[in-house]
Design a protein around this motif. Structure first.
Motif, mmCIF file in Angstrom:
data_model
loop_
_atom_site.group_PDB
_atom_site.id
_atom_site.type_symbol
_atom_site.label_atom_id
_atom_site.label_comp_id
_atom_site.label_asym_id
_atom_site.label_seq_id
_atom_site.Cartn_x
_atom_site.Cartn_y
_atom_site.Cartn_z
ATOM 1 N N PHE A 413 0.913 -1.185 0.123
ATOM 2 C CA PHE A 413 0.049 0.021 -0.091
ATOM 3 C C PHE A 413 0.783 1.214 0.051
ATOM 4 C CE2 PHE A 413 -2.154 -3.426 2.172
ATOM 5 C CZ PHE A 413 -3.447 -3.633 1.525
ATOM 6 N N SER A 415 -0.192 4.114 0.949
ATOM 7 C CA SER A 415 -0.747 5.247 2.069
ATOM 8 C C SER A 415 -1.142 4.147 3.087
ATOM 9 C CB SER A 415 -1.513 6.044 1.470
ATOM 10 O OG SER A 415 -2.764 5.412 1.185
ATOM 11 N N GLU A 416 -1.242 5.096 4.383
ATOM 12 C CA GLU A 416 -1.884 4.094 5.496
ATOM 13 C C GLU A 416 -3.458 4.087 5.257
ATOM 14 O OE1 GLU A 416 -2.964 4.915 10.187
ATOM 15 O OE2 GLU A 416 -1.633 6.247 9.077
ATOM 16 N N ALA A 419 -4.248 0.774 3.401
ATOM 17 C CA ALA A 419 -4.070 -0.275 4.114
ATOM 18 C C ALA A 419 -5.299 -0.413 5.098
ATOM 19 C CB ALA A 419 -2.902 -0.174 4.857
ATOM 20 N N ILE A 436 3.471 -0.616 4.035
ATOM 21 C CA ILE A 436 2.954 0.627 3.982
ATOM 22 C C ILE A 436 4.016 1.494 3.807
ATOM 23 C CG2 ILE A 436 1.554 2.526 5.137
ATOM 24 C CD1 ILE A 436 0.186 0.383 6.784
ATOM 25 N N THR A 470 7.042 -0.862 7.529
ATOM 26 C CA THR A 470 6.750 0.432 6.983
ATOM 27 C C THR A 470 7.791 1.464 7.146
ATOM 28 O OG1 THR A 470 5.278 2.535 7.292
ATOM 29 C CG2 THR A 470 5.729 1.376 9.195
#
Length: 561
Positions: A413, A415-416, A419, A436, A470
């Motif tokens: 993903f 972006s957060e 997700a 992420i 991340t």
């Protein structure tokens, strides 16, 4: 003749060529006799929009009243704060870590420009605490930090609640484990009043560490926000700031490599937040002390996890206060066992060992703290991972409950938000490694925390079935098999930018490695077809921050070029 202690303020008050400055000081209520007194900046991160900070103005007023009784002049000052809990999962969270720099800059600015002789800083929320100590180290004049204190626990349906309970409740509701009514009642009852989030999250982690470092009075980190102990501390702190002024004891006399290691050792014993890595890298730089990611791993290898504290354990800071007797009891235990160095100077003017002389011995009966010979985990939960995915380092929080090894297929993903939607819509499968990216210091910008996805994962029952990595960071409330601070970040061309769905990723918290299992030829092919995205923000503070911030492996500081 009494020793003069107004070393800085006299440059204003005793300089005859500054009549306008004197006129303005008279306007504040100062009398002519006050011009020979030392001036103390009483800095709080007070603002009304956050429970962690809402009460700090009242604490500052009590401190000012106490200061006056010591024949000192106290001036109240407020600086900014950002609520991590309120901004979590929104674009506002991008300001959280950068607020640390604004806090440090503003403390430096107002104290240095007005020539105050000493500082009492009153932080509440997460970035308030490192922001305060960074500012105080830059100034290096007599200073004490008074922690605003931890919040009381909430209750619903016979269960203790805290802020993470509300995040995890959404995951439980989405997976039909609780009803809408239960969900709302958990949210309404999670935060019953003022004070910082109750577990061993970032605020309590940093407060405990700074007390152990010697920058707070004993019990400051564990005295609850609304307790009588906190009021007594505010009344007594003036005695100690006067002593520091008279002896000219400054933060850099207290913050040494040994005292920094003391703070980190305590935080690791208690299962503290991974944010301590970022913050202590920055604190060390401000103190001109050489400290790196490898030092964290060295310490974590030596120190067992003994704190049964949330998020991965069962108890809150209020339980340490009520049942253990406060953080000093734990510090004394670790001193007696040879874990901590007792010779470090503290804001009392005494050493850490001297401060602990009348502190009672620890009681293990409540299983809040485990003995060193029967720890929860034989070594620390902070793991610094290296590998092709993070050649400059990354930070994992492995308490043992998650296991120490994970291999799975990447679910990527950018972006957060993407997700979070996938997790809440049950689109994440077992044995996935959620990736992420583009949320690092530059890519976020601001390196936002990932409490929402980790809480949704736990609430959805996926805690032991998936991992999450991340180039952003995690809240102190996060738990599960998670790796953050991946450096270089995606925006800077780190390998995390080239991960594709279905790639296998291997995380080994015993060997401290994180590996993308893709051959080098394929990686080079992906790199050639990659175009670096532009910064998400084109103006304002976040734009300036993204342009100058150092990588996570160097503490995300903005005062080194």
């Amino acid at each position: 003749m009494k020793k003069r202690i107004n070393h800085f303020s006299k440059k204003i008050t005793e300089e005859q060529n500054l009549p306008a400055a004197h006129a303005m000081l008279y306007a504040t209520g100062m009398k002519e006799s006050d011009f020979l007194k030392a001036q103390i900046g009483i800095i709080s991160n007070w603002y009304e929009g956050n429970p962690c900070n809402i009460h700090l103005d009242q604490l500052a007023k009590k401190i000012k009243s106490s200061i006056k009784k010591r024949y000192l002049i106290g001036f109240q000052i407020t600086t900014i704060g950002v609520s991590d809990g309120i901004t979590m999962g929104t674009s506002g969270m991008r300001y959280s870590l950068p607020s640390r720099e604004l806090i440090a800059d503003s403390i430096e600015t107002v104290i240095d420009s007005h020539y105050y002789d000493g500082v009492i800083s009153i932080p509440g929320c997460d970035k308030n605490i490192p922001g305060s100590i960074i500012g105080l180290l830059r100034l290096n004049r007599p200073s004490i930090i008074v922690y605003g204190g931890s919040i009381s626990s909430g209750y619903y349906n016979g269960n203790k609640l805290d802020i993470v309970s509300s995040f995890e409740a959404l995951g439980k509701k989405k997976s039909c484990k609780i009803t809408e009514i239960e969900y709302k009642n958990i949210v309404k009852n999670s935060c019953p009043g003022p004070g910082a989030c109750g577990g061993m999250y970032t605020a309590n982690t940093m407060a405990s560490a700074l007390e152990c470092m010697g920058m707070m009075l004993p019990y400051s980190s564990s005295s609850p926000s609304t307790s009588k102990n906190k009021i007594v501390e505010c009344e007594e702190v003036s005695k100690y700031i006067l002593n520091l002024l008279e002896k000219n004891i400054k933060p850099k006399d207290i913050v040494t490599k040994d005292s920094i290691e003391n703070g980190i050792k305590l935080a690791i014993c208690l299962g503290g937040s991974t944010n301590l890595v970022l913050h202590f890298l920055a604190i060390s730089k401000s103190a001109n002390i050489n400290f790196s990611l490898k030092d964290f791993q060295r310490i974590s290898d030596q120190i067992p996890l003994i704190g049964n504290l949330k998020p991965s354990g069962n108890f809150l800071m209020e339980d340490i206060h009520m049942y253990i007797g406060g953080i000093p009891v734990i510090i004394k235990y670790l001193l007696n066992e040879g874990i901590l160095s007792g010779n470090c100077l503290t804001v009392t003017g005494k050493t850490l060992s001297e401060n602990m002389e009348n502190v009672p011995n620890i009681n293990f009966s409540h299983k809040i703290i485990y003995p060193l010979d029967n720890p929860i985990k034989k070594n620390g939960h902070i793991r610094i991972l290296y590998g092709n995915l993070s050649p400059e380092g990354s930070v994992a929080k492995i308490t043992g409950k998650e296991g120490t090894f994970f291999r799975g297929k990447a679910n990527v993903f950018n972006s957060e938000e993407e997700a979070n939607i996938a997790i809440l819509n049950n689109q994440i499968y077992s044995e996935s490694v959620i990736v992420i990216r583009y949320v690092g210091p530059k890519g976020g910008p601001g390196m936002p925390e990932m409490l929402k996805p980790t809480s949704y994962i736990m609430g959805s029952g996926l805690g032991k079935k998936v991992a999450l990595i991340t180039d952003g960071r995690f809240s102190g409330g996060s738990h599960g098999f998670v790796v953050g601070h991946i450096t270089p970040e995606a925006l800077s061309g780190g390998l995390i930018a080239f991960v594709k769905n279905g790639d296998f990723i291997k995380i080994d918290a015993e060997k401290n490695t994180i590996t993308l299992e893709v051959d080098e030829e394929e990686i080079q092919k992906r790199k050639k077809s990659w175009t670096p995205p532009s910064l998400k923000i084109k103006k304002g503070y976040l734009y300036k921050y993204a342009k100058i911030v150092s990588p996570a492996s160097q503490g995300c500081v903005t005062d080194e070029f």
